[in-house]
Design a protein around this motif. Structure first.
Motif, PDB file in Angstrom:
ATOM      1  N   ASN A  42       0.965  -1.206  -0.018  1.00 45.85           N
ATOM      2  CA  ASN A  42      -0.106   0.022  -0.040  1.00 45.85           C
ATOM      3  C   ASN A  42       1.040   1.233   0.022  1.00 45.85           C
ATOM      4  O   ASN A  42       1.751   1.403   0.871  1.00 45.85           O
ATOM      5  CB  ASN A  42      -0.922  -0.008   1.077  1.00 45.85           C
ATOM      6  CG  ASN A  42      -1.882   1.328   1.111  1.00 45.85           C
ATOM      7  OD1 ASN A  42      -1.639   2.113   1.661  1.00 45.85           O
ATOM      8  ND2 ASN A  42      -3.216   0.932   1.051  1.00 45.85           N
ATOM      9  N   THR A  43       0.614   2.094  -0.893  1.00 43.90           N
ATOM     10  CA  THR A  43       1.530   3.364  -1.086  1.00 43.90           C
ATOM     11  C   THR A  43       1.499   4.232   0.027  1.00 43.90           C
ATOM     12  O   THR A  43       2.673   4.822   0.504  1.00 43.90           O
ATOM     13  CB  THR A  43       1.095   4.211  -2.361  1.00 43.90           C
ATOM     14  OG1 THR A  43       1.280   3.096  -3.404  1.00 43.90           O
ATOM     15  CG2 THR A  43       1.959   5.291  -2.607  1.00 43.90           C
ATOM     16  N   ALA A  44       0.412   4.414   0.503  1.00 51.22           N
ATOM     17  CA  ALA A  44       0.344   5.401   1.654  1.00 51.22           C
ATOM     18  C   ALA A  44       0.730   4.931   2.978  1.00 51.22           C
ATOM     19  O   ALA A  44       1.439   5.637   3.851  1.00 51.22           O
ATOM     20  CB  ALA A  44      -1.071   5.795   1.924  1.00 51.22           C
ATOM     21  N   SER A  45       0.603   3.359   3.164  1.00 50.74           N
ATOM     22  CA  SER A  45       1.319   2.901   4.199  1.00 50.74           C
ATOM     23  C   SER A  45       2.898   2.808   4.054  1.00 50.74           C
ATOM     24  O   SER A  45       3.623   2.772   5.009  1.00 50.74           O
ATOM     25  CB  SER A  45       0.963   1.294   4.560  1.00 50.74           C
ATOM     26  OG  SER A  45      -0.470   1.349   4.494  1.00 50.74           O
ATOM     27  N   ILE A  46       3.371   2.618   2.935  1.00 48.52           N
ATOM     28  CA  ILE A  46       4.589   2.908   2.681  1.00 48.52           C
ATOM     29  C   ILE A  46       5.431   4.129   3.247  1.00 48.52           C
ATOM     30  O   ILE A  46       6.328   4.401   3.753  1.00 48.52           O
ATOM     31  CB  ILE A  46       4.970   2.619   1.261  1.00 48.52           C
ATOM     32  CG1 ILE A  46       4.866   1.212   0.746  1.00 48.52           C
ATOM     33  CG2 ILE A  46       6.547   2.846   0.968  1.00 48.52           C
ATOM     34  CD1 ILE A  46       4.846   0.818  -0.905  1.00 48.52           C
ATOM     35  N   GLU A  47       4.421   5.075   2.794  1.00 43.38           N
ATOM     36  CA  GLU A  47       4.989   6.376   3.154  1.00 43.38           C
ATOM     37  C   GLU A  47       5.123   6.943   4.645  1.00 43.38           C
ATOM     38  O   GLU A  47       5.828   7.418   5.146  1.00 43.38           O
ATOM     39  CB  GLU A  47       4.051   7.666   2.251  1.00 43.38           C
ATOM     40  CG  GLU A  47       4.286   9.032   2.581  1.00 43.38           C
ATOM     41  CD  GLU A  47       3.177  10.056   1.946  1.00 43.38           C
ATOM     42  OE1 GLU A  47       3.034  11.097   2.672  1.00 43.38           O
ATOM     43  OE2 GLU A  47       2.552   9.342   0.942  1.00 43.38           O
ATOM     44  N   SER A  48       4.093   6.233   5.294  1.00 42.12           N
ATOM     45  CA  SER A  48       3.789   6.319   6.825  1.00 42.12           C
ATOM     46  C   SER A  48       5.045   5.616   7.400  1.00 42.12           C
ATOM     47  O   SER A  48       5.722   6.025   8.137  1.00 42.12           O
ATOM     48  CB  SER A  48       2.389   5.871   7.195  1.00 42.12           C
ATOM     49  OG  SER A  48       2.461   5.900   8.566  1.00 42.12           O
ATOM     50  N   ALA A  49       5.238   4.330   7.027  1.00 43.03           N
ATOM     51  CA  ALA A  49       6.283   3.485   7.616  1.00 43.03           C
ATOM     52  C   ALA A  49       7.690   4.214   7.579  1.00 43.03           C
ATOM     53  O   ALA A  49       8.504   4.177   8.541  1.00 43.03           O
ATOM     54  CB  ALA A  49       6.214   2.091   6.927  1.00 43.03           C
ATOM     55  N   ARG A  50       7.911   4.747   6.375  1.00 43.79           N
ATOM     56  CA  ARG A  50       9.321   5.304   5.997  1.00 43.79           C
ATOM     57  C   ARG A  50       9.378   6.554   6.923  1.00 43.79           C
ATOM     58  O   ARG A  50      10.484   6.929   7.379  1.00 43.79           O
ATOM     59  CB  ARG A  50       9.261   5.752   4.546  1.00 43.79           C
ATOM     60  CG  ARG A  50       9.724   4.427   3.727  1.00 43.79           C
ATOM     61  CD  ARG A  50       9.809   4.894   2.313  1.00 43.79           C
ATOM     62  NE  ARG A  50      10.180   3.647   1.384  1.00 43.79           N
ATOM     63  CZ  ARG A  50      10.015   3.436  -0.102  1.00 43.79           C
ATOM     64  NH1 ARG A  50       9.346   4.498  -0.449  1.00 43.79           N
ATOM     65  NH2 ARG A  50      10.451   2.436  -0.463  1.00 43.79           N
ATOM     66  N   GLU A  51       8.291   7.339   6.998  1.00 41.38           N
ATOM     67  CA  GLU A  51       8.397   8.616   7.725  1.00 41.38           C
ATOM     68  C   GLU A  51       8.755   8.298   9.261  1.00 41.38           C
ATOM     69  O   GLU A  51       9.410   8.793  10.132  1.00 41.38           O
ATOM     70  CB  GLU A  51       6.923   9.222   7.757  1.00 41.38           C
ATOM     71  CG  GLU A  51       7.007  10.563   8.575  1.00 41.38           C
ATOM     72  CD  GLU A  51       8.065  11.509   8.162  1.00 41.38           C
ATOM     73  OE1 GLU A  51       8.202  12.277   9.097  1.00 41.38           O
ATOM     74  OE2 GLU A  51       8.436  11.668   7.116  1.00 41.38           O
ATOM     75  N   ILE A  52       7.845   6.929  10.044  1.00 41.98           N
ATOM     76  CA  ILE A  52       8.336   6.611  11.231  1.00 41.98           C
ATOM     77  C   ILE A  52       9.590   6.272  11.475  1.00 41.98           C
ATOM     78  O   ILE A  52      10.245   6.493  12.550  1.00 41.98           O
ATOM     79  CB  ILE A  52       7.010   5.571  11.564  1.00 41.98           C
ATOM     80  CG1 ILE A  52       5.801   6.027  11.632  1.00 41.98           C
ATOM     81  CG2 ILE A  52       7.406   4.863  12.716  1.00 41.98           C
ATOM     82  CD1 ILE A  52       4.553   4.989  11.774  1.00 41.98           C
ATOM     83  N   VAL A  53      10.082   5.311  10.580  1.00 43.58           N
ATOM     84  CA  VAL A  53      11.564   5.024  10.602  1.00 43.58           C
ATOM     85  C   VAL A  53      12.313   6.156  10.626  1.00 43.58           C
ATOM     86  O   VAL A  53      13.333   6.405  11.517  1.00 43.58           O
ATOM     87  CB  VAL A  53      11.961   4.218   9.391  1.00 43.58           C
ATOM     88  CG1 VAL A  53      13.333   3.986   9.371  1.00 43.58           C
ATOM     89  CG2 VAL A  53      11.084   2.888   9.489  1.00 43.58           C
ATOM     90  N   LYS A  54      12.199   7.121   9.707  1.00 33.78           N
ATOM     91  CA  LYS A  54      13.050   8.511   9.890  1.00 33.78           C
ATOM     92  C   LYS A  54      12.947   9.179  10.929  1.00 33.78           C
ATOM     93  O   LYS A  54      13.985   9.659  11.765  1.00 33.78           O
ATOM     94  CB  LYS A  54      12.498   9.355   8.502  1.00 33.78           C
ATOM     95  CG  LYS A  54      13.276  10.481   8.421  1.00 33.78           C
ATOM     96  CD  LYS A  54      12.884  11.306   7.121  1.00 33.78           C
ATOM     97  CE  LYS A  54      13.626  12.681   7.280  1.00 33.78           C
ATOM     98  NZ  LYS A  54      13.146  13.673   5.974  1.00 33.78           N
TER      99      LYS A  54
END
Length: 254
Positions: A42-54
């Motif tokens: 899921n594109t939105a979930s990928i964006e969210s996960a990457r932001e959380i990792v960052k």
């Protein structure tokens, strides 16, 4: 030593379908010091996960990889690179076969709560949401695919897929043959005991029907969690025997 889990950055794992919160890789890195690959469709979930990792300064420990290029056609293709090795993979699969199945199950649970004395069930929008539910709600506004309940909140791809968890875990098992040389232990959560039995039979059938040059399935393990109707199983399998697994860990330094 004994049954203690190995720790440290030499351990590399893959979380299949990590979701918007990337919760399992976060736990793996913070508690055990492991390095993790987190795959998501899921594109939105990928964006969210990457932001959380960052935000958590873990970009060197957690690699969020997009599986959107393959749609639902493959679990590992494009995620594991040629020659790349991981020590384990984990998955908390989508349990339901459709949105309607999820809604029906949720309605059943609400009725059960009402019979148990919780007669004043608040509307969904009034229920206090967990941090994970709030995170999901924010990102899913972009795609208009948010689903919330008194029991669970998640994106469509986290909650259901065609065929439900049986189809999803079956796909992991089927593809694991191709990636047997690259992963020491494959695993997945299975929510229902009956489904776990189906998956074990699939593994045994795969062992009998292996093709030439394919690794033989060497080990099947299960970890039962909970009791009664709430019981679920973590199913694990490996194409490496005990001595090979020990040699694997020696070579990789853990």
């Amino acid at each position: 030593a004994g049954n203690m889990s190995p720790r440290g950055e030499k351990i590399v794992g893959l979380d299949i379908g990590t979701g918007a919160s990337c919760i399992y890789p976060l736990i793996a890195t913070s508690v055990y010091g492991w390095n993790m690959i987190a795959s998501e469709i899921n594109t939105a979930s990928i964006e969210s996960a990457r932001e959380i990792v960052k935000v958590n300064a873990l970009t060197e420990k957690i690699d969020v990889r997009s599986n959107s290029h393959s749609g639902e056609s493959s679990i590992f293709d494009g995620i594991l690179q040629p020659g790349e090795k991981i020590d384990f993979c984990i998955c908390n699969p989508p349990f339901y076969s459709s949105k309607e199945a999820f809604q029906a199950e949720n309605a059943r649970k609400v009725r059960g709560l009402a019979k148990g004395g919780l007669n004043k069930i608040r509307p969904i929008e009034e229920v206090t949401k967990t941090a994970k539910q709030q995170q999901h709600e924010q990102i899913m506004k972009k795609e208009n695919s948010r689903t919330t309940s008194n029991n669970f909140g998640g994106t469509d791809s986290e909650l259901w897929c065609q065929g439900g968890e049986v189809a999803f875990v079956s796909k992991i098992i089927s593809e694991s043959k191709q990636y047997a040389h690259q992963c020491l232990w494959f695993s997945s959560l299975v929510s229902r005991h009956a489904n776990s039995k189906k998956m074990e039979k699939l593994l045994l059938d795969m062992k009998k029907g292996r093709k030439e040059k394919q690794r033989v399935l060497r080990a099947i393990k299960r970890i039962r969690m909970g009791a009664g109707h709430k019981s679920s199983t973590i199913l694990l399998w490996s194409f490496w025997n005990k001595s090979e697994r020990m040699e694997w860990s020696r070579i990789r330094g853990w």
